[in-house]
Design a protein around this motif. Structure first.
Motif, short mmCIF file in Angstrom:
data_model
loop_
_atom_site.label_atom_id
_atom_site.label_comp_id
_atom_site.label_asym_id
_atom_site.label_seq_id
_atom_site.Cartn_x
_atom_site.Cartn_y
_atom_site.Cartn_z
N SER A 298 8.03 -28.37 -38.40
CA SER A 298 6.62 -28.12 -38.66
C SER A 298 5.86 -27.83 -37.37
O SER A 298 5.11 -26.86 -37.29
CB SER A 298 5.99 -29.32 -39.37
OG SER A 298 4.63 -29.06 -39.69
N THR A 299 6.06 -28.65 -36.35
CA THR A 299 5.34 -28.45 -35.09
C THR A 299 5.76 -27.15 -34.41
O THR A 299 5.04 -26.63 -33.56
CB THR A 299 5.55 -29.62 -34.13
OG1 THR A 299 6.95 -29.78 -33.85
CG2 THR A 299 5.03 -30.92 -34.73
N GLY A 300 6.91 -26.61 -34.80
CA GLY A 300 7.37 -25.33 -34.26
C GLY A 300 7.03 -24.15 -35.14
O GLY A 300 7.43 -23.01 -34.84
N GLY A 301 6.31 -24.37 -36.24
CA GLY A 301 5.89 -23.28 -37.10
C GLY A 301 7.05 -22.57 -37.79
O GLY A 301 7.03 -21.35 -37.97
N THR B 94 -2.22 -14.85 -41.41
CA THR B 94 -3.21 -15.42 -40.50
C THR B 94 -4.33 -14.44 -40.17
O THR B 94 -5.17 -14.73 -39.34
CB THR B 94 -2.55 -15.84 -39.17
OG1 THR B 94 -2.15 -14.65 -38.46
CG2 THR B 94 -1.32 -16.72 -39.41
N HIS B 95 -4.31 -13.29 -40.83
CA HIS B 95 -5.24 -12.21 -40.50
C HIS B 95 -5.18 -11.89 -39.01
O HIS B 95 -6.20 -11.73 -38.34
CB HIS B 95 -6.66 -12.55 -40.97
CG HIS B 95 -6.83 -12.34 -42.45
ND1 HIS B 95 -6.49 -13.32 -43.38
CD2 HIS B 95 -7.26 -11.28 -43.18
CE1 HIS B 95 -6.72 -12.85 -44.60
NE2 HIS B 95 -7.17 -11.62 -44.51
N ASN B 96 -3.94 -11.80 -38.53
CA ASN B 96 -3.62 -11.36 -37.17
C ASN B 96 -4.05 -12.32 -36.07
O ASN B 96 -4.10 -11.95 -34.89
CB ASN B 96 -4.20 -9.97 -36.89
CG ASN B 96 -3.69 -8.93 -37.86
OD1 ASN B 96 -2.57 -9.01 -38.35
ND2 ASN B 96 -4.51 -7.93 -38.15
N VAL B 97 -4.36 -13.56 -36.43
CA VAL B 97 -4.68 -14.58 -35.43
C VAL B 97 -3.40 -15.30 -35.05
O VAL B 97 -2.66 -15.79 -35.92
CB VAL B 97 -5.71 -15.59 -35.97
CG1 VAL B 97 -5.93 -16.73 -34.97
CG2 VAL B 97 -7.03 -14.89 -36.28
N GLY C 41 5.05 -15.63 -39.49
CA GLY C 41 4.43 -14.55 -38.77
C GLY C 41 3.23 -15.03 -37.96
O GLY C 41 2.50 -15.93 -38.38
N TYR C 42 3.05 -14.45 -36.78
CA TYR C 42 1.96 -14.81 -35.88
C TYR C 42 2.01 -16.29 -35.45
O TYR C 42 0.98 -16.89 -35.18
CB TYR C 42 0.60 -14.47 -36.50
CG TYR C 42 0.34 -12.99 -36.53
CD1 TYR C 42 -0.24 -12.33 -35.45
CD2 TYR C 42 0.70 -12.23 -37.64
CE1 TYR C 42 -0.46 -10.96 -35.46
CE2 TYR C 42 0.49 -10.85 -37.67
CZ TYR C 42 -0.09 -10.22 -36.58
OH TYR C 42 -0.30 -8.87 -36.60
N HIS C 43 3.21 -16.84 -35.38
CA HIS C 43 3.42 -18.19 -34.85
C HIS C 43 4.41 -18.11 -33.69
O HIS C 43 5.44 -17.45 -33.80
CB HIS C 43 3.98 -19.13 -35.93
CG HIS C 43 2.96 -19.59 -36.93
ND1 HIS C 43 2.39 -18.73 -37.85
CD2 HIS C 43 2.40 -20.82 -37.15
CE1 HIS C 43 1.53 -19.42 -38.60
NE2 HIS C 43 1.52 -20.68 -38.20
N SER C 44 4.06 -18.77 -32.60
CA SER C 44 4.90 -18.73 -31.40
C SER C 44 4.93 -20.12 -30.76
O SER C 44 3.87 -20.77 -30.62
CB SER C 44 4.33 -17.71 -30.40
OG SER C 44 5.07 -17.69 -29.21
N VAL C 45 6.11 -20.59 -30.39
CA VAL C 45 6.22 -21.91 -29.74
C VAL C 45 5.88 -21.76 -28.26
O VAL C 45 6.61 -21.12 -27.50
CB VAL C 45 7.63 -22.50 -29.90
CG1 VAL C 45 7.75 -23.81 -29.13
CG2 VAL C 45 7.94 -22.71 -31.38
N ALA C 46 4.75 -22.34 -27.87
CA ALA C 46 4.30 -22.26 -26.48
C ALA C 46 4.83 -23.42 -25.65
O ALA C 46 4.98 -23.30 -24.43
CB ALA C 46 2.77 -22.26 -26.43
#
Length: 294
Positions: A219-222, A187-190, A257-262
């Motif tokens: 999918s919705t949870g990355g 994600t280039h750190n995004v 990587g760089y995915h978080s469930v909010a």
């Protein structure tokens, strides 16, 4: 130097500094999913989402693509918007819905490290902006992405042909295709903050685990992996839990990587659809954009 000249120099410097700060701006970009509806190139056209008068973040812009053709063929419109509003001294907060998540992931993985010409945030009718000062930068200035019902992992509804199989986008949304389309960890750190709805429908039984009637939690949870898997809310005893944040899920599956469930819809209150009125899981993301995109 006289006191008068010192005062004048300070005043001029202060005005110069103020002008420099004033030229910087933050923008909130909304990237639609399947179906489209907004006018491509018109960043004020919020038809897909709901009334344009609704508060949806600072300096909100609708980044419209047709929601029908392939991710690759439509990606140029997304890059135009990012060039317009997310280069130079400007920064962006980005919200996506459904296939818009796949679109943003594809964009960052393939172009997030590319050289971009800094733009002036003044768009023409095609959605392209003029050059700011002729200089360039690497990638875009993006604070984060918030994904409402992210479909970067695909949907079993596409696998089964429940959607019109003639649509090029539906082919991209097959679970194995979407997951192999690009490096989801790049994600280039995004950061991607995921918002997972769980108000399913009678026809979504082919979706594994919890779902919002169109896309499942995997999918919705990355969640990483070559194909989808069954993940649920903690109240469901016979299914592994989708965890909040970046932690591994129950059963050991991990997020990209760089995915978080909010947000996980434990109350099963939010379905997939915005209904052109900022509804469903989009309403949760809209509230987050309004409160945090400052």
């Amino acid at each position: 130097m006289s006191l008068k000249r010192i005062f004048l120099a300070v005043a001029v410097f202060s005005l110069w500094m103020f002008a420099g700060v004033a030229s910087a701006a933050n923008y909130t970009l909304w990237v639609n999913g399947r179906g489209g509806g907004g006018v491509i190139g018109d960043y004020t056209s919020f038809t897909y989402w709901g009334p344009a008068s609704t508060d949806a973040g600072i300096n909100k812009k609708a980044v419209n693509w047709d929601g029908y053709n392939s991710i690759a063929s439509q990606n140029g419109t997304i890059r135009d918007a990012l060039d317009c509003f997310c280069t130079g001294s400007n920064w962006c907060y980005i919200a996506t819905h459904s296939a818009g998540d796949l679109m943003m992931g594809y964009t960052l993985a393939n172009y997030g490290g590319s050289t971009r010409v800094k733009k002036n945030a003044v768009a023409n009718s095609s959605g392209q902006c003029g050059d700011a000062d002729g200089t360039t930068q690497v990638g875009w200035n993006i604070k984060w992405v918030r994904a409402a019902s992210g479909a970067a992992g695909g949907s079993e509804l596409s696998d089964a042909g429940s959607w019109a199989v003639s649509e090029p986008l539906v082919q991209d949304l097959k679970t194995t295709t979407a997951r192999a389309m690009y490096n989801h960890n790049d994600t280039h750190n995004v950061w991607f903050y995921m918002y997972a709805g769980a108000k399913g429908a009678w026809y979504s039984g082919i979706l594994p685990g919890q779902d919002d009637s169109a896309v499942a939690y995997h999918s919705t949870g990355g969640v990483a992996g070559a194909a989808g898997q069954s993940l649920c809310n903690p109240a469901d005893w016979f299914c592994n839990d989708l965890t909040l944040g970046t932690a591994a899920n129950e059963g050991g599956s991990v997020k990209w990587g760089y995915h978080s469930v909010a947000f996980r819809d434990d109350a099963e209150a939010y379905n997939h659809y915005a209904n052109s009125n900022w509804e469903g899981i989009v309403s949760v993301v809209r509230a987050a954009m309004v409160s945090n995109a400052l």
